[in-house]
Write a protein that holds these residues in place. Structure first.
Motif, PDB file in Angstrom:
ATOM      1  N   VAL A 453       0.854  -1.187   0.000  1.00 31.18           N
ATOM      2  CA  VAL A 453       0.000   0.000   0.000  1.00 31.18           C
ATOM      3  C   VAL A 453       0.891   1.239   0.000  1.00 31.18           C
ATOM      4  O   VAL A 453       1.812   1.359   0.804  1.00 31.18           O
ATOM      5  CB  VAL A 453      -0.937   0.023   1.228  1.00 31.18           C
ATOM      6  CG1 VAL A 453      -1.738   1.315   1.270  1.00 31.18           C
ATOM      7  CG2 VAL A 453      -1.887  -1.178   1.179  1.00 31.18           C
ATOM      8  N   VAL A 454       0.598   2.155  -0.917  1.00 27.27           N
ATOM      9  CA  VAL A 454       1.355   3.397  -1.042  1.00 27.27           C
ATOM     10  C   VAL A 454       0.471   4.551  -0.564  1.00 27.27           C
ATOM     11  O   VAL A 454      -0.659   4.708  -1.036  1.00 27.27           O
ATOM     12  CB  VAL A 454       1.779   3.654  -2.501  1.00 27.27           C
ATOM     13  CG1 VAL A 454       2.439   5.023  -2.642  1.00 27.27           C
ATOM     14  CG2 VAL A 454       2.720   2.562  -2.967  1.00 27.27           C
ATOM     15  N   ARG A 455       1.006   5.329   0.383  1.00 29.20           N
ATOM     16  CA  ARG A 455       0.270   6.512   0.851  1.00 29.20           C
ATOM     17  C   ARG A 455       0.955   7.770   0.335  1.00 29.20           C
ATOM     18  O   ARG A 455       2.168   7.907   0.429  1.00 29.20           O
ATOM     19  CB  ARG A 455       0.183   6.535   2.371  1.00 29.20           C
ATOM     20  CG  ARG A 455      -0.588   7.748   2.916  1.00 29.20           C
ATOM     21  CD  ARG A 455      -0.965   7.538   4.367  1.00 29.20           C
ATOM     22  NE  ARG A 455       0.199   7.401   5.228  1.00 29.20           N
ATOM     23  CZ  ARG A 455       0.855   8.437   5.770  1.00 29.20           C
ATOM     24  NH1 ARG A 455       0.476   9.680   5.516  1.00 29.20           N
ATOM     25  NH2 ARG A 455       1.895   8.232   6.549  1.00 29.20           N
ATOM     26  N   ASN A 456       0.161   8.669  -0.204  1.00 31.12           N
ATOM     27  CA  ASN A 456       0.678   9.940  -0.699  1.00 31.12           C
ATOM     28  C   ASN A 456       1.021  10.833   0.487  1.00 31.12           C
ATOM     29  O   ASN A 456       0.166  11.140   1.324  1.00 31.12           O
ATOM     30  CB  ASN A 456      -0.377  10.612  -1.589  1.00 31.12           C
ATOM     31  CG  ASN A 456       0.143  11.854  -2.276  1.00 31.12           C
ATOM     32  OD1 ASN A 456       0.689  12.749  -1.637  1.00 31.12           O
ATOM     33  ND2 ASN A 456      -0.056  11.923  -3.577  1.00 31.12           N
ATOM     34  N   LEU A 486      -0.680  -5.703   4.660  1.00 29.31           N
ATOM     35  CA  LEU A 486       0.286  -5.901   3.576  1.00 29.31           C
ATOM     36  C   LEU A 486       1.535  -5.059   3.790  1.00 29.31           C
ATOM     37  O   LEU A 486       2.596  -5.356   3.240  1.00 29.31           O
ATOM     38  CB  LEU A 486      -0.341  -5.535   2.226  1.00 29.31           C
ATOM     39  CG  LEU A 486      -1.566  -6.339   1.786  1.00 29.31           C
ATOM     40  CD1 LEU A 486      -2.070  -5.824   0.452  1.00 29.31           C
ATOM     41  CD2 LEU A 486      -1.227  -7.819   1.688  1.00 29.31           C
ATOM     42  N   GLY A 487       1.409  -4.000   4.571  1.00 29.57           N
ATOM     43  CA  GLY A 487       2.537  -3.097   4.747  1.00 29.57           C
ATOM     44  C   GLY A 487       2.701  -2.194   3.539  1.00 29.57           C
ATOM     45  O   GLY A 487       1.931  -2.223   2.577  1.00 29.57           O
ATOM     46  N   GLY A 488       3.737  -1.408   3.582  1.00 33.19           N
ATOM     47  CA  GLY A 488       3.982  -0.453   2.499  1.00 33.19           C
ATOM     48  C   GLY A 488       4.682   0.761   3.060  1.00 33.19           C
ATOM     49  O   GLY A 488       5.486   0.648   3.994  1.00 33.19           O
ATOM     50  N   GLY A 489       4.376   1.910   2.528  1.00 27.66           N
ATOM     51  CA  GLY A 489       5.044   3.114   3.001  1.00 27.66           C
ATOM     52  C   GLY A 489       4.453   4.357   2.386  1.00 27.66           C
ATOM     53  O   GLY A 489       3.380   4.337   1.771  1.00 27.66           O
ATOM     54  N   VAL A 490       5.201   5.448   2.550  1.00 23.66           N
ATOM     55  CA  VAL A 490       4.752   6.769   2.128  1.00 23.66           C
ATOM     56  C   VAL A 490       5.670   7.267   1.014  1.00 23.66           C
ATOM     57  O   VAL A 490       6.890   7.134   1.095  1.00 23.66           O
ATOM     58  CB  VAL A 490       4.784   7.760   3.314  1.00 23.66           C
ATOM     59  CG1 VAL A 490       4.251   9.114   2.904  1.00 23.66           C
ATOM     60  CG2 VAL A 490       3.982   7.206   4.490  1.00 23.66           C
ATOM     61  N   LEU A 491       5.073   7.845  -0.018  1.00 23.05           N
ATOM     62  CA  LEU A 491       5.845   8.404  -1.125  1.00 23.05           C
ATOM     63  C   LEU A 491       5.372   9.818  -1.438  1.00 23.05           C
ATOM     64  O   LEU A 491       4.202  10.168  -1.202  1.00 23.05           O
ATOM     65  CB  LEU A 491       5.696   7.549  -2.390  1.00 23.05           C
ATOM     66  CG  LEU A 491       6.231   6.106  -2.356  1.00 23.05           C
ATOM     67  CD1 LEU A 491       5.958   5.431  -3.696  1.00 23.05           C
ATOM     68  CD2 LEU A 491       7.714   6.068  -2.022  1.00 23.05           C
TER      69      LEU A 491
END
Length: 774
Positions: A453-456, A486-491
């Motif tokens: 998951v990508v968070r803006n 699922l995890g992910g991060g911030v971009l």
């Protein structure tokens, strides 16, 4: 205008980069440099000093007509306190005749013939005794009552000892004990300037001297202790002679407030000077002139223009910005514009930021950062050593704000998370530095992974990466809960723009490439065993994405659904969701008191067409408009009940539920009444005592029940031998024929196995053949 901009820049630079000996920047041995302290031409003219005063004092209430804050005017309040009446002369309006001491308080509150302004008085004293007029302005601010720079209706007494001159702390309780003979603004300013020059010229006659360790009290009270200070210059020694106390750590931390055993004169001088005029230090490395705001890094007889605040801040270990003449700067050859590369005399090339120097091991790595070894600034060894020696520079770069990059081919590739780096077999190490240091690098394609998951960072919007493409997410409780795992991060938006995107939206119904479909529920993903029952198109995601979703198992054969935002439970029937009346129906339909209900929070449940209300099969209901009681058969039929005995014999029991006429109207009503003799999936049963017993009655026509209803009824394999009607007659049931038993004793004789008597209704009795009396 150019001079004003230069002044503003110098103040800003000083706030950014002054570090000094402690976190506050205050160095007790070097409060201010001699080059600044004794620069009498620093402000250029008396008019400039006067303008400064006018810019730093409030509007004046000369006649005391404004509110005092005590329910009356200032003049009235002054009269109550026994103070003198107006005019009240503010610093910007103050004039005094140097020859006779006559001032604006005596002459109507402003200028008058023979009087000179406060700015002129300060400028003249500065020139006469070769003291920086900025120093005198700061001393006036820290020493005057009010202080005068903040007072909109000063009293005459506030000017009397405005510079604190001849006011030693020898009064009761270490209070000021001022000499009345040296009172008056003109005398105070001139005597203060004279005294500072005298300290410089005759320093050998005073206790505090530069170039040695001096024991200085923390406070007028000796019990508060002292500090040994190595004084580095005449200006700092002069300040200690004028105000003979050094601030303790608590006083420094409390600025502009007070602290136990604190002394504030020299502390206040340092901070106030920095606030108004910038750094108190002249630096031989970072220099500018008064007339030009450009700052240069000077090293090895080359000056490198500093292009922006970020570079200047990064160079802060080299000290504050010093002021020199433009003529001096013009004599130094100009080199390249300062960048993030410095080179030591031994040839090592460093990246620098946050007070740290980090060595590049190869020029190839320098090229990764979009720079060239040949374009590095040559610094002296002493300058290089002012930066802490950090680790080597590599591809990994993390900013102090938490952003993470992989620097590659002159771009900064934002990193989603550690797993993304590991999957691409990139080094996961990094240095933590300021983001401004790599601001010159363009964004490259981010380093991401599948099923993340990508968070803006700017908007907070989230997207799911599947098949390498960003998918929108329709946010709902269980979808968010599942995707979060699922995890992910911030971009940054700039990174997101580099990735493929689709308008397709992830909701709570998905499928993998093999066509298997899954609902995202409160328990994670659940496989749908009969996808044809759900008339909604699932979103196709990659196999890895679907496998990564948490959750195991499949939905029950009887699919029950529930929306997260209301309590209605639905059963899927004929591609419709049909609301179930009550939880007891749910338990009955699912045949368990702990059913697996698929709680959904997305749009899928809303897209499924709704059907009529469902009761559990085999339940009694009635409409309010008539007295007919029905038994539900399956999910679509109601069987009229002529007598409760039929229901009791079949095992249909419980309360009669009253439902809306409109609900009943949507059901098909049977043209036959319910009989205790029924057929279930080709087999005939007779209801006796609340159970179904398989029995064929050739002379009777059974009522054919739907399989869902039959599944709700209890079946017994072995026929009872003894039944009893409501009148008390006991029968021996043999081969489908009832034989009445003549007496209790006969029943006892026949019932050797002590079998129970099954109670049946007269209706059921009437359906059975009658045999001989036993």
């Amino acid at each position: 205008m150019k001079k004003i901009l230069g002044l503003l820049l110098s103040v800003t630079f000083a706030v950014i980069i002054s570090q000094g000996a402690g976190a506050s920047g205050f160095n007790p041995g070097r409060i201010i440099d001699d080059e600044i302290f004794y620069d009498s031409r620093a402000m250029g003219s008396a008019a400039a000093v006067q303008r400064f005063i006018e810019q730093h004092t409030p509007a004046c209430d000369t006649w005391g007509t404004g509110p005092s804050g005590h329910g009356n005017t200032k003049a009235q309040y002054a009269a109550q306190r026994g103070w003198h009446g107006p005019p009240y002369v503010c610093l910007q309006n103050y004039h005094e005749n140097p020859n006779n001491g006559e001032n604006s308080f005596d002459r109507g509150g402003g200028a008058f013939p023979g009087g000179i302004s406060a700015g002129q008085i300060i400028w003249d004293a500065a020139q006469r005794y070769q003291i920086n007029p900025q120093v005198l302005l700061v001393m006036l601010r820290k020493e005057s009552a009010g202080p005068l720079f903040a007072d909109s209706w000063p009293l005459r007494s506030q000017y009397k000892y405005a510079m604190g001159y001849a006011c030693p702390d020898s009064g009761p309780g270490y209070t000021a004990n001022c000499s009345s003979e040296l009172g008056g603004f003109y005398k105070q300013v001139n005597k203060a300037a004279w005294q500072l020059r005298k300290y410089r010229n005759e320093i050998q006659n005073y206790n505090y001297r530069p170039g040695r360790v001096n024991r200085i009290l923390y406070n007028p009270n000796p019990a508060c202790g002292y500090r040994d200070v190595y004084i580095e210059n005449y200006a700092t020694a002069s300040l200690y002679i004028y105000t003979p106390y050094v601030p303790n750590d608590a006083a420094l931390a409390a600025y502009p407030g007070t602290a136990h055993c604190g002394a504030y004169g020299n502390r206040n001088f340092f901070y106030m000077f920095r606030e108004w005029f910038g750094s108190t230090h002249v630096n031989s490395t970072l220099l500018r002139s008064h007339d030009n705001a450009t700052v240069y890094l000077v090293s090895d007889n080359v000056k490198y223009p500093v292009p922006n605040y970020d570079i200047l801040a990064a160079l802060s270990p080299l000290g504050g910005v010093g002021f020199v003449s433009q003529e001096y700067l013009d004599k130094i050859p100009t080199g390249q514009v300062a960048n993030r590369l410095m080179r030591s005399p031994d040839g090592t090339v460093y990246f620098y930021d946050s007070g740290i120097r980090l060595a590049f091991t190869t020029c190839a790595m320098v090229a990764q950062y979009g720079m060239d070894c040949g374009n590095s600034m040559l610094l002296t060894e002493a300058q290089v050593n002012k930066f802490y020696h950090g680790p080597r520079m590599g591809h990994g770069y993390k900013t102090t704000s938490g952003k993470r990059f992989y620097i590659q081919n002159g771009t900064r590739r934002e990193v989603l998370d550690d797993k993304s780096l590991a999957l691409q077999q990139y080094d996961q190490g990094y240095n933590v530095l300021g983001e401004s240091a790599i601001q010159y690098l363009p964004y490259g394609a981010p380093i991401v992974r599948e099923a993340a998951v990508v968070r803006n960072r700017d908007t907070g919007h989230q997207k799911l990466i599947s098949s390498g493409t960003l998918h929108n997410i329709r946010h709902s409780e269980y979808v968010d809960q599942t995707l979060q795992s699922l995890g992910g991060g911030v971009l940054q938006q700039e990174s997101i723009n580099k990735l493929p995107q689709t308008e397709q939206t992830v909701d709570d119904y998905v499928k993998n490439p093999a066509g298997e479909t899954f609902l995202i529920t409160n328990q994670g993903k659940k496989k749908v065993t009969k996808p044809q029952d759900i008339p909604v198109s699932p979103l196709a995601l990659s196999d890895e994405t679907v496998r990564s979703l948490p959750g195991t198992g499949a939905l029950d054969e009887v699919v029950t659904l529930k929306s997260s935002d209301n309590g209605t439970v639905y059963v899927m029937e004929s591609r419709q969701k049909r609301p179930i009346v009550a939880m007891e129906d749910v338990f009955a339909i699912t045949k368990t008191e702990r059913p697996t209900i698929a709680w959904l929070s997305g749009e899928t449940i809303r897209k499924i067409p709704s059907g009529n209300v469902v009761f559990a099969p085999g339940k009694m209901v009635k409409a309010p408009s008539n007295g007919t009681v029905y038994v539900s058969d399956g999910y679509d039929t109601l069987i009229p009940l002529s007598h409760f005995d039929q229901a009791a014999d079949l095992g249909v029991n419980g309360a009669i539920r009253q439902v809306d006429d409109k609900v009943v109207e949507k059901y098909k009503v049977s043209n036959r009444v319910l009989s205790p003799y029924v057929s279930c999936e080709g087999r005939n049963y007779l209801g006796m005592g609340g159970k179904l017993y398989e029995l064929n009655l050739p002379s009777q026509k059974p009522y054919s029940l739907q399989s869902k209803t039959c599944a709700m009824l209890t079946k017994e394999a072995k026929l009872p031998q003894f039944v009893g009607d409501p009148g008390g007659t006991i029968y021996h049931l043999k081969n489908g024929t009832l034989h009445p038993i003549r007496s209790w004793q006969k029943f006892v004789d026949l019932n050797k196995e002590n079998l129970p008597i099954i109670k049946i209704s007269y209706i059921t009795v009437s359906l059975l053949a009658k045999g001989e009396l036993i």
